[in-house]
Design a protein around this motif. Sequence first.
Motif, mmCIF file in Angstrom:
data_model
loop_
_atom_site.group_PDB
_atom_site.id
_atom_site.type_symbol
_atom_site.label_atom_id
_atom_site.label_comp_id
_atom_site.label_asym_id
_atom_site.label_seq_id
_atom_site.Cartn_x
_atom_site.Cartn_y
_atom_site.Cartn_z
ATOM 1 N N ILE A 96 0.862 -1.183 0.000
ATOM 2 C CA ILE A 96 0.000 0.000 0.000
ATOM 3 C C ILE A 96 0.893 1.225 0.000
ATOM 4 N N TRP A 97 0.646 2.184 -0.892
ATOM 5 C CA TRP A 97 1.578 3.314 -0.981
ATOM 6 C C TRP A 97 0.906 4.552 -1.561
ATOM 7 N N HIS A 98 1.598 5.665 -1.411
ATOM 8 C CA HIS A 98 1.198 6.901 -2.077
ATOM 9 C C HIS A 98 2.416 7.803 -2.211
ATOM 10 N N ALA A 99 2.478 8.495 -3.330
ATOM 11 C CA ALA A 99 3.531 9.473 -3.565
ATOM 12 C C ALA A 99 2.975 10.872 -3.357
ATOM 13 N N GLY A 100 3.860 11.854 -3.309
ATOM 14 C CA GLY A 100 3.420 13.231 -3.169
ATOM 15 C C GLY A 100 4.377 14.174 -3.864
ATOM 16 N N THR A 101 3.849 15.194 -4.522
ATOM 17 C CA THR A 101 4.690 16.172 -5.214
ATOM 18 C C THR A 101 4.107 17.566 -5.038
ATOM 19 N N LEU A 102 4.939 18.481 -4.596
ATOM 20 C CA LEU A 102 4.644 19.904 -4.606
ATOM 21 C C LEU A 102 5.832 20.600 -5.248
ATOM 22 N N LEU A 103 5.690 21.878 -5.568
ATOM 23 C CA LEU A 103 6.842 22.619 -6.058
ATOM 24 C C LEU A 103 7.948 22.519 -5.014
ATOM 25 N N GLY A 104 9.083 21.934 -5.406
ATOM 26 C CA GLY A 104 10.209 21.843 -4.486
ATOM 27 C C GLY A 104 10.278 20.590 -3.643
ATOM 28 N N TYR A 105 9.294 19.680 -3.777
ATOM 29 C CA TYR A 105 9.290 18.499 -2.911
ATOM 30 C C TYR A 105 8.825 17.256 -3.671
ATOM 31 N N GLY A 106 9.360 16.100 -3.263
ATOM 32 C CA GLY A 106 8.940 14.814 -3.812
ATOM 33 C C GLY A 106 9.012 13.763 -2.728
ATOM 34 N N ASN A 135 7.441 9.737 -0.979
ATOM 35 C CA ASN A 135 6.751 8.461 -1.162
ATOM 36 C C ASN A 135 6.607 7.793 0.193
ATOM 37 N N ASN A 136 5.447 7.213 0.444
ATOM 38 C CA ASN A 136 5.194 6.495 1.695
ATOM 39 C C ASN A 136 4.614 5.136 1.351
ATOM 40 N N MET A 137 5.240 4.069 1.863
ATOM 41 C CA MET A 137 4.857 2.705 1.503
ATOM 42 C C MET A 137 4.640 1.860 2.751
ATOM 43 N N LEU A 138 3.534 1.124 2.767
ATOM 44 C CA LEU A 138 3.239 0.186 3.842
ATOM 45 C C LEU A 138 3.286 -1.242 3.300
ATOM 46 N N VAL A 139 3.824 -2.151 4.102
ATOM 47 C CA VAL A 139 3.844 -3.572 3.742
ATOM 48 C C VAL A 139 3.162 -4.328 4.877
ATOM 49 N N PRO A 140 1.830 -4.384 4.871
ATOM 50 C CA PRO A 140 1.094 -4.986 5.995
ATOM 51 C C PRO A 140 1.473 -6.432 6.284
ATOM 52 N N ALA A 141 1.799 -7.202 5.255
ATOM 53 C CA ALA A 141 2.082 -8.630 5.460
ATOM 54 C C ALA A 141 3.294 -8.850 6.359
ATOM 55 N N THR A 142 4.274 -7.937 6.292
ATOM 56 C CA THR A 142 5.488 -8.097 7.093
ATOM 57 C C THR A 142 5.657 -7.003 8.134
ATOM 58 N N PRO A 155 11.056 9.161 -6.272
ATOM 59 C CA PRO A 155 10.817 8.542 -4.963
ATOM 60 C C PRO A 155 10.134 7.179 -5.039
ATOM 61 N N ALA A 156 9.173 7.015 -5.951
ATOM 62 C CA ALA A 156 8.477 5.731 -6.056
ATOM 63 C C ALA A 156 9.444 4.625 -6.460
ATOM 64 N N ASP A 157 10.363 4.929 -7.370
ATOM 65 C CA ASP A 157 11.338 3.922 -7.796
ATOM 66 C C ASP A 157 12.310 3.577 -6.673
ATOM 67 N N VAL A 158 12.739 4.591 -5.918
ATOM 68 C CA VAL A 158 13.672 4.350 -4.809
ATOM 69 C C VAL A 158 13.002 3.509 -3.719
ATOM 70 N N ALA A 159 11.738 3.821 -3.415
ATOM 71 C CA ALA A 159 11.015 3.031 -2.419
ATOM 72 C C ALA A 159 10.897 1.578 -2.873
ATOM 73 N N LEU A 160 10.642 1.384 -4.159
ATOM 74 C CA LEU A 160 10.533 0.035 -4.698
ATOM 75 C C LEU A 160 11.870 -0.695 -4.609
ATOM 76 N N GLU A 161 12.956 0.008 -4.905
ATOM 77 C CA GLU A 161 14.291 -0.593 -4.802
ATOM 78 C C GLU A 161 14.597 -0.998 -3.359
#
Length: 248
Positions: A188-198, A200-207, A225-231
């Motif tokens: 479960i995740w969501h990214a966020g972008t504003l001028l000057g900011y990027g 990502n927040n990710m939850l892994v409930p199973a673990t 950020p989404a790619d880095v979180a995935l990595e």
Amino acid sequence: DLHAHEMTLSQVLTMRSGIPADDEKCEAPVDGKIDEASLLANLNKQKLDFEPGRYFAYSNCAYNLAGVVLARVSKMSYDRFIEESFFQPLGMTSSYVLGSREEANFAQGYAREAKGWKTEPATRADKVFASGNLVSTPGDMQLWNRSLLNGTVLSRETLQKMFTVPTAAGPAHTHYASGWFVEPSGVIWHAGTLLGYGTNNMLVPATGYAITLLSNTPQNDHWKPADVALEMYNAASLGPKRSEERRV
């Protein structure tokens, strides 16, 4: 208000309402003011982008409207509701509404220029509307994530509703629930972008793990950020290997 009878609050939260996605139009000042009244006036001037329920289309204006609804139902300001309902109970002492504090170590946002970087001050709308007016830290975000994973501040029933993806076929189909992408893998995740900011927040409930990335530069060719979180998820073996991520 003009189109309220045409949609449900669930459609607003799951980005299937047809509320226009043009931030500049919905957040523009009216008679020099940027507030609930200006937001509604701007939205009432526009047609819906599509019939509610027909498509999925991400809209910060929809988030802004959700904040207005929350304030009306709770009979308190959006920022006071968030402070009293979440920040205080969870001990998120470093989290607050943008502009309500002066912090010496506040991370100024930056954007690339041809020969370096420029500062990106927050807009007036960023300090008012629900789509982007909160400040936090990785430590506070982990307090928030733990509350979601453990079902403390929000009940399990509420969390189940929030993380349930509406069943729909065709162009309305997506893995987006109410404010979260819920992947088939259970991540479960969501990214966020504003001028000057990027971010990502990710939850892994199973673990029981969570990954939070906050940066003071927006997503760009060198920083996703989404790619880095995935990595990080794959490198730490937090669940079945994943090879792709959606971006917002």
